[in-house]
Design a protein around this motif. Structure first.
Motif, PDB file in Angstrom:
ATOM      1  N   ALA A  72       0.810  -1.216   0.000  1.00 56.46           N
ATOM      2  CA  ALA A  72       0.000   0.000   0.000  1.00 56.46           C
ATOM      3  C   ALA A  72       0.843   1.265   0.000  1.00 56.46           C
ATOM      4  O   ALA A  72       0.487   2.251  -0.636  1.00 56.46           O
ATOM      5  CB  ALA A  72      -0.934   0.004   1.215  1.00 56.46           C
ATOM      6  N   ALA A  73       1.938   1.265   0.725  1.00 60.54           N
ATOM      7  CA  ALA A  73       2.683   2.505   0.960  1.00 60.54           C
ATOM      8  C   ALA A  73       3.430   2.960  -0.289  1.00 60.54           C
ATOM      9  O   ALA A  73       4.154   2.177  -0.911  1.00 60.54           O
ATOM     10  CB  ALA A  73       3.663   2.305   2.113  1.00 60.54           C
ATOM     11  N   GLY A  74       3.277   4.236  -0.625  1.00 54.68           N
ATOM     12  CA  GLY A  74       4.033   4.821  -1.728  1.00 54.68           C
ATOM     13  C   GLY A  74       5.313   5.477  -1.254  1.00 54.68           C
ATOM     14  O   GLY A  74       5.722   6.508  -1.776  1.00 54.68           O
ATOM     15  N   ARG A  75       5.934   4.861  -0.258  1.00 50.98           N
ATOM     16  CA  ARG A  75       7.172   5.422   0.302  1.00 50.98           C
ATOM     17  C   ARG A  75       8.385   4.995  -0.527  1.00 50.98           C
ATOM     18  O   ARG A  75       8.375   3.928  -1.129  1.00 50.98           O
ATOM     19  CB  ARG A  75       7.348   4.943   1.733  1.00 50.98           C
ATOM     20  N   PRO A  76       9.452   5.805  -0.526  1.00 47.48           N
ATOM     21  CA  PRO A  76      10.663   5.411  -1.244  1.00 47.48           C
ATOM     22  C   PRO A  76      11.333   4.193  -0.611  1.00 47.48           C
ATOM     23  O   PRO A  76      11.124   3.872   0.560  1.00 47.48           O
ATOM     24  CB  PRO A  76      11.557   6.646  -1.135  1.00 47.48           C
ATOM     25  N   TYR A  77      12.151   3.536  -1.405  1.00 46.40           N
ATOM     26  CA  TYR A  77      12.943   2.393  -0.971  1.00 46.40           C
ATOM     27  C   TYR A  77      13.916   2.830   0.125  1.00 46.40           C
ATOM     28  O   TYR A  77      14.580   3.859  -0.002  1.00 46.40           O
ATOM     29  CB  TYR A  77      13.715   1.864  -2.176  1.00 46.40           C
ATOM     30  N   GLU A  78      13.992   2.075   1.207  1.00 47.76           N
ATOM     31  CA  GLU A  78      14.767   2.504   2.371  1.00 47.76           C
ATOM     32  C   GLU A  78      16.160   1.885   2.460  1.00 47.76           C
ATOM     33  O   GLU A  78      16.957   2.296   3.304  1.00 47.76           O
ATOM     34  CB  GLU A  78      13.981   2.168   3.647  1.00 47.76           C
ATOM     35  N   GLU A  79      16.472   0.940   1.600  1.00 50.12           N
ATOM     36  CA  GLU A  79      17.738   0.216   1.729  1.00 50.12           C
ATOM     37  C   GLU A  79      18.944   1.133   1.614  1.00 50.12           C
ATOM     38  O   GLU A  79      19.988   0.888   2.231  1.00 50.12           O
ATOM     39  CB  GLU A  79      17.814  -0.874   0.654  1.00 50.12           C
ATOM     40  N   PHE A  80      18.811   2.209   0.839  1.00 49.79           N
ATOM     41  CA  PHE A  80      19.963   3.073   0.575  1.00 49.79           C
ATOM     42  C   PHE A  80      20.050   4.269   1.521  1.00 49.79           C
ATOM     43  O   PHE A  80      20.941   5.106   1.375  1.00 49.79           O
ATOM     44  CB  PHE A  80      19.932   3.546  -0.875  1.00 49.79           C
ATOM     45  N   PHE A  81      19.153   4.377   2.485  1.00 50.31           N
ATOM     46  CA  PHE A  81      19.238   5.479   3.446  1.00 50.31           C
ATOM     47  C   PHE A  81      20.482   5.307   4.317  1.00 50.31           C
ATOM     48  O   PHE A  81      20.810   4.201   4.765  1.00 50.31           O
ATOM     49  CB  PHE A  81      18.012   5.514   4.358  1.00 50.31           C
ATOM     50  N   ASP A  82      21.176   6.415   4.581  1.00 52.49           N
ATOM     51  CA  ASP A  82      22.403   6.375   5.374  1.00 52.49           C
ATOM     52  C   ASP A  82      22.503   7.679   6.178  1.00 52.49           C
ATOM     53  O   ASP A  82      22.523   8.769   5.597  1.00 52.49           O
ATOM     54  CB  ASP A  82      23.618   6.227   4.455  1.00 52.49           C
ATOM     55  N   VAL A  83      22.549   7.545   7.503  1.00 54.66           N
ATOM     56  CA  VAL A  83      22.640   8.733   8.355  1.00 54.66           C
ATOM     57  C   VAL A  83      23.859   9.573   8.006  1.00 54.66           C
ATOM     58  O   VAL A  83      23.826  10.811   8.082  1.00 54.66           O
ATOM     59  CB  VAL A  83      22.663   8.315   9.842  1.00 54.66           C
ATOM     60  N   ALA A  84      24.933   8.932   7.602  1.00 60.32           N
ATOM     61  CA  ALA A  84      26.148   9.676   7.258  1.00 60.32           C
ATOM     62  C   ALA A  84      25.912  10.648   6.107  1.00 60.32           C
ATOM     63  O   ALA A  84      26.580  11.694   6.018  1.00 60.32           O
ATOM     64  CB  ALA A  84      27.277   8.702   6.896  1.00 60.32           C
ATOM     65  N   ASP A  85      24.953  10.326   5.240  1.00 59.15           N
ATOM     66  CA  ASP A  85      24.665  11.225   4.127  1.00 59.15           C
ATOM     67  C   ASP A  85      24.147  12.577   4.612  1.00 59.15           C
ATOM     68  O   ASP A  85      24.419  13.612   3.989  1.00 59.15           O
ATOM     69  CB  ASP A  85      23.618  10.596   3.204  1.00 59.15           C
ATOM     70  N   LEU A  86      23.406  12.564   5.722  1.00 55.23           N
ATOM     71  CA  LEU A  86      22.875  13.830   6.240  1.00 55.23           C
ATOM     72  C   LEU A  86      24.007  14.786   6.582  1.00 55.23           C
ATOM     73  O   LEU A  86      23.990  15.961   6.209  1.00 55.23           O
ATOM     74  CB  LEU A  86      22.012  13.583   7.475  1.00 55.23           C
ATOM     75  N   HIS A  87      25.002  14.278   7.298  1.00 54.21           N
ATOM     76  CA  HIS A  87      26.137  15.123   7.693  1.00 54.21           C
ATOM     77  C   HIS A  87      26.946  15.555   6.468  1.00 54.21           C
ATOM     78  O   HIS A  87      27.385  16.708   6.375  1.00 54.21           O
ATOM     79  CB  HIS A  87      27.022  14.358   8.679  1.00 54.21           C
ATOM     80  N   ARG A  88      27.133  14.624   5.545  1.00 53.14           N
ATOM     81  CA  ARG A  88      27.910  14.949   4.349  1.00 53.14           C
ATOM     82  C   ARG A  88      27.213  16.022   3.519  1.00 53.14           C
ATOM     83  O   ARG A  88      27.853  16.971   3.042  1.00 53.14           O
ATOM     84  CB  ARG A  88      28.133  13.674   3.543  1.00 53.14           C
ATOM     85  N   HIS A  89      25.900  15.893   3.343  1.00 56.00           N
ATOM     86  CA  HIS A  89      25.173  16.877   2.540  1.00 56.00           C
ATOM     87  C   HIS A  89      25.158  18.246   3.218  1.00 56.00           C
ATOM     88  O   HIS A  89      25.270  19.283   2.552  1.00 56.00           O
ATOM     89  CB  HIS A  89      23.744  16.401   2.301  1.00 56.00           C
ATOM     90  N   LEU A  90      25.006  18.263   4.534  1.00 57.37           N
ATOM     91  CA  LEU A  90      25.053  19.533   5.252  1.00 57.37           C
ATOM     92  C   LEU A  90      26.399  20.226   5.051  1.00 57.37           C
ATOM     93  O   LEU A  90      26.467  21.438   4.807  1.00 57.37           O
ATOM     94  CB  LEU A  90      24.793  19.320   6.742  1.00 57.37           C
ATOM     95  N   GLU A  91      27.468  19.468   5.157  1.00 58.10           N
ATOM     96  CA  GLU A  91      28.805  20.050   4.986  1.00 58.10           C
ATOM     97  C   GLU A  91      29.010  20.527   3.550  1.00 58.10           C
ATOM     98  O   GLU A  91      29.619  21.579   3.313  1.00 58.10           O
ATOM     99  CB  GLU A  91      29.875  19.034   5.367  1.00 58.10           C
TER     100      GLU A  91
END
Length: 472
Positions: A72-91
């Motif tokens: 049912a959920a139209g959510r994106p695929y979660e396998e590629f989520f990475d917390v480290a990306d948040l810090h990298r993108h902010l920087e």
């Protein structure tokens, strides 16, 4: 601090009310003073509207049945989520402010930590992304960065609803978030036939003229030309050009919503967006980074380059007027969320096509797996039918019995599989004999399990006594 009368300000406690010379009174003994119950009839009619109930239901149903396989959920695929990306993108974005834009340390801090510009701080990067990925050339000042695409819809509809004669046209079945947003601004929605081609242009023309014959003013038509939610249908290139010609001939705006356009399936080439083909500023374009960058950031945007003459005679983009509305709705979009999205754009040369190579492959694999799985479980002469979208997240399965929320609950409780009744995407109460399946947030193994359970449910329904025919 003294009150105007000179005495000290009385102290207030939670659950206690100061009356009778300042003595605290227990509210439990004065319930009539503490309770302000309301009837839903006392509130705006939209809060009781089925469209708003649908949005809540669809968002929460998976939480109610956590052990069920969710198609049912139209959510994106979660396998590629990475917390480290948040810090990298902010920087990356911080460095962009300092190195590319020449911001000093205080300016960088202010840009990231303070309230920001209402129209957004990554509008220039969004414009670059549109140029790189969509061949859309727009002035960054015609862009408003919004709190998800849902806010973008609300801003546009609020601006277009100028009076009680205004109506919106929308291809049916229609994304329920659009219908709900229209309810909130008291803008009636009139359906336009969709079908396998994505839109019935003859019906659109007929609906425009019928509305005008009734003394109404059709302001725009909402379309999702690429892998639409919920139908999965797409509009071909020739029909896109004809749609733009029709909009010009009928003096109609088009609201193009494009959350899935990057996710074409195997062998399916990308088709130019309506906005890329638009030479007459007929298209207001809605975009989202929820599917292509990070849903948790809740960042979307709109492109509104139509020219508007202000009361003082100055002329500027419609985006300026929409920003006025936004300033009273959300003030501005989170600078931190924008920075994460901006960093992701910068990391890939502002191309989300390049950034979503893995995701596109996963969605194409899952869609192919779903379609093949349906064919194995419902071979001819089964009465079960389905469409085969050229990409995106969704496919629609038609069955010879009505599909409603009661059947969904039984499916979840007794069979362990979730899907979405297509009835939620029609603006009436007629029964609908179809359901939507989503492939975006599951694995092939989960698709197999879900389809096995769905097949068992359908077999049991077919074995029941005959039911009235329903719309499919």
């Amino acid at each position: 601090m003294r009150r105007p009368g000179g005495g000290p300000r009385p102290a207030y406690d939670h659950g206690r009310l100061n009356v009778d010379g300042g003595r605290p009174v227990d509210l439990s003994a004065h319930a009539d003073l503490a309770v302000a119950d309301l009837e839903v009839a006392d509130l705006h009619p939209a809060v009781g509207d089925p469209a708003l109930n649908s949005m809540n239901f669809l968002n929460e149903v998976a939480q109610r049945y956590p052990d069920a396989v969710s198609l049912a959920a139209g959510r994106p695929y979660e396998e590629f989520f990475d917390v480290a990306d948040l810090h990298r993108h902010l920087e990356t974005f911080r460095a962009h402010l300092a190195d590319d834009l020449g911001y000093g340390p205080a300016q960088v801090h202010r840009a990231l930590f303070q309230y920001g510009r209402t129209k957004g701080i990554i509008h220039d990067l969004v414009a670059r992304n549109l140029a790189v990925d969509e061949e859309i050339t727009v002035d960054p000042e015609s862009i408003v960065v919004t709190v998800g695409c849902q806010e973008a819809m609300l801003l546009v509809l609020r601006a277009l609803r100028a009076g009680p004669a205004d109506v919106l046209l929308a291809v049916a079945p229609t994304y329920v978030g659009l219908t709900g947003a229209a309810r909130l601004v008291d803008l009636p929605v009139r359906p336009v036939a969709g079908g396998p081609a994505g839109i019935d242009l003859a019906d659109l023309r007929a609906q425009v003229r019928r509305a005008r014959a009734e003394g109404l003013r059709p302001r725009a038509c909402y379309v999702m030309p690429d892998f639409a939610n919920p139908s999965g249908a797409s509009i071909g290139l020739a029909d896109r050009r004809r749609l733009l010609d029709l909009a010009a001939a009928e003096d109609l705006l088009l609201i193009e919503d494009n959350p899935y356009g990057l996710f074409h399936a195997d062998g399916a080439g990308r088709v130019p967006t309506l906005k890329a083909l638009d030479t007459g500023r007929r298209v207001v374009y809605l975009g989202s980074f929820a599917k292509t960058v990070l849903p948790g950031a809740r960042v979307g945007y709109l492109v509104a380059d139509q020219r508007v003459r202000d009361a003082d005679g100055t002329v500027g983009p419609l985006a300026d007027q929409l920003a006025k509305i936004k300033s009273m709705v959300t003030v501005n979009t989170s600078a931190i969320a924008q920075a994460v999205v901006g960093g992701a754009l910068l990391a890939h040369g502002c191309s989300l096509v390049a950034a979503n190579t893995r995701e596109r492959a996963a969605y194409a694999r899952n869609l192919r797996h779903l379609v093949d799985g349906l064919a194995r479980r419902f071979p001819d002469p089964s009465p079960v039918r389905w469409n085969v979208p050229a990409g995106g997240f969704f496919a629609v399965v038609s069955v010879p019995f009505p599909v409603d929320d009661a059947l969904l609950r039984r499916s979840a409780e007794d069979y362990g599989v979730l899907w979405t009744p297509m009835a939620h995407f029609y603006d009436d109460t007629a029964p609908v004999a179809a359901l939507r399946l989503s492939i975006s947030a599951v694995t092939p193994a989960q698709i197999d399990t879900g389809l096995d359970r769905l097949a068992a449910l359908i077999a049991d329904e077919l074995a029941r006594s005959p039911v009235p025919a329903a719309r499919g």
